[in-house]
Design a protein around this motif. Structure first.
Motif, PDB file in Angstrom:
ATOM      1  N   MET A   1       3.694   9.988  -7.433  1.00 37.56           N
ATOM      2  CA  MET A   1       4.797  10.366  -8.330  1.00 37.56           C
ATOM      3  C   MET A   1       4.231  10.980  -9.609  1.00 37.56           C
ATOM      4  O   MET A   1       3.212  10.520 -10.125  1.00 37.56           O
ATOM      5  CB  MET A   1       5.631   9.136  -8.702  1.00 37.56           C
ATOM      6  N   PRO A   2       4.920  11.933 -10.121  1.00 35.65           N
ATOM      7  CA  PRO A   2       4.501  12.476 -11.424  1.00 35.65           C
ATOM      8  C   PRO A   2       4.724  11.422 -12.513  1.00 35.65           C
ATOM      9  O   PRO A   2       5.543  10.526 -12.374  1.00 35.65           O
ATOM     10  CB  PRO A   2       5.396  13.680 -11.645  1.00 35.65           C
ATOM     11  N   ASP A   3       3.992  11.538 -13.609  1.00 37.79           N
ATOM     12  CA  ASP A   3       4.049  10.547 -14.677  1.00 37.79           C
ATOM     13  C   ASP A   3       5.451  10.444 -15.278  1.00 37.79           C
ATOM     14  O   ASP A   3       5.892   9.361 -15.641  1.00 37.79           O
ATOM     15  CB  ASP A   3       3.051  10.907 -15.794  1.00 37.79           C
ATOM     16  N   GLU A   4       6.130  11.554 -15.395  1.00 36.94           N
ATOM     17  CA  GLU A   4       7.483  11.548 -15.964  1.00 36.94           C
ATOM     18  C   GLU A   4       8.416  10.707 -15.111  1.00 36.94           C
ATOM     19  O   GLU A   4       9.173   9.876 -15.615  1.00 36.94           O
ATOM     20  CB  GLU A   4       8.038  12.985 -15.981  1.00 36.94           C
ATOM     21  N   GLU A   5       8.379  10.956 -13.859  1.00 33.45           N
ATOM     22  CA  GLU A   5       9.253  10.231 -12.934  1.00 33.45           C
ATOM     23  C   GLU A   5       8.896   8.749 -12.915  1.00 33.45           C
ATOM     24  O   GLU A   5       9.762   7.885 -12.854  1.00 33.45           O
ATOM     25  CB  GLU A   5       9.083  10.816 -11.522  1.00 33.45           C
TER      26      GLU A   5
ATOM     27  N   ALA B   1       0.841  -1.210   0.000  1.00 31.60           N
ATOM     28  CA  ALA B   1       0.000   0.000   0.000  1.00 31.60           C
ATOM     29  C   ALA B   1       0.875   1.259   0.000  1.00 31.60           C
ATOM     30  O   ALA B   1       0.565   2.235  -0.705  1.00 31.60           O
ATOM     31  CB  ALA B   1      -0.926  -0.019   1.202  1.00 31.60           C
ATOM     32  N   LYS B   2       1.977   1.226   0.747  1.00 33.87           N
ATOM     33  CA  LYS B   2       2.879   2.385   0.777  1.00 33.87           C
ATOM     34  C   LYS B   2       3.507   2.617  -0.596  1.00 33.87           C
ATOM     35  O   LYS B   2       3.580   3.759  -1.075  1.00 33.87           O
ATOM     36  CB  LYS B   2       3.982   2.182   1.814  1.00 33.87           C
ATOM     37  N   VAL B   3       3.955   1.505  -1.214  1.00 33.46           N
ATOM     38  CA  VAL B   3       4.574   1.631  -2.541  1.00 33.46           C
ATOM     39  C   VAL B   3       3.550   2.150  -3.538  1.00 33.46           C
ATOM     40  O   VAL B   3       3.847   3.045  -4.341  1.00 33.46           O
ATOM     41  CB  VAL B   3       5.153   0.257  -2.984  1.00 33.46           C
ATOM     42  N   MET B   4       2.313   1.609  -3.469  1.00 34.00           N
ATOM     43  CA  MET B   4       1.281   2.063  -4.403  1.00 34.00           C
ATOM     44  C   MET B   4       0.938   3.537  -4.159  1.00 34.00           C
ATOM     45  O   MET B   4       0.744   4.309  -5.116  1.00 34.00           O
ATOM     46  CB  MET B   4       0.040   1.188  -4.262  1.00 34.00           C
ATOM     47  N   LYS B   5       0.908   3.913  -2.918  1.00 30.70           N
ATOM     48  CA  LYS B   5       0.622   5.321  -2.592  1.00 30.70           C
ATOM     49  C   LYS B   5       1.737   6.217  -3.118  1.00 30.70           C
ATOM     50  O   LYS B   5       1.482   7.261  -3.711  1.00 30.70           O
ATOM     51  CB  LYS B   5       0.464   5.472  -1.084  1.00 30.70           C
ATOM     52  N   HIS B   6       2.982   5.730  -2.911  1.00 32.45           N
ATOM     53  CA  HIS B   6       4.132   6.501  -3.383  1.00 32.45           C
ATOM     54  C   HIS B   6       4.110   6.614  -4.910  1.00 32.45           C
ATOM     55  O   HIS B   6       4.357   7.690  -5.459  1.00 32.45           O
ATOM     56  CB  HIS B   6       5.439   5.833  -2.914  1.00 32.45           C
TER      57      HIS B   6
END
Length: 180
Positions: free
Chosen positions: A145-149, A136-141
């Motif tokens: 994140m911006p699409d470019e990143e 969940a943390k990874v998905m939230k992170h």
């Protein structure tokens, strides 16, 4: 179960008491017959009437002795039967007691096994919760994140996978199926 034992014990004691009373009665009757015989002999040993009465008394005594012997045999058989019944009853009580004891021990063993399984399931549950929280943390992170990143990270991961595969092929290391 206890009432049956008490009843059977009472029957055994009453039977023993009857046997004692019968023996006392026999002794008294024998003594009385002997006294009667002694009196008959003293009065007139040659008197036919007395002789006839004596023979009748002897016959009655023999008949009574036969009946008493039959009663004693019946009494012994009755006592043996009671003893067998009591023995079988005690065996059944002991068997039931042992059966229930083993059932309780099995139940306690199953309870301990269930407790151990419960503990393992709790540990697995905690591990899964931790993994879900990390995901969940990874998905939230990733969602933040911006699409470019994100595209840059995805391309970097893809590039690293290709390099990893090439190195494995070069070093002839089998690829683990769990890794992509």
């Amino acid at each position: 179960m206890i009432q049956i034992e008490e009843i059977l014990d009472n029957l055994v004691s009453q039977t023993t008491e009857i046997h004692g009373t019968t023996q006392t009665y026999n002794t008294l009757t024998d003594s009385l017959i002997q006294q009667m015989n002694d009196i008959c002999e003293k009065v007139d040993p040659k008197d036919n009437k007395n002789q006839t009465e004596k023979k009748e008394l002897d016959q009655k005594t023999n008949h009574r002795n036969t009946n008493e012997q039959d009663l004693e045999i019946d009494l012994r058989e009755y006592q043996k039967s009671l003893d067998l019944i009591m023995h079988r009853h005690r065996e059944l009580v002991e068997s039931n007691k042992n059966k229930h004891k083993s059932e309780i021990e099995n139940s306690n063993l199953k309870l301990e096994q269930l407790k151990e399984e419960n503990t393992l399931l709790k540990q697995d549950n905690q591990y899964l919760r931790k993994n879900i929280q990390e995901i969940a943390k990874v998905m939230k992170h990733l969602s933040e994140m911006p699409d470019e990143e994100l595209n840059k990270s995805v391309s970097e991961i893809s590039q690293l996978k290709k390099q990893n595969k090439a190195l494995r092929d070069l070093l002839q290391i089998p690829q683990n199926e769990n890794q992509n």
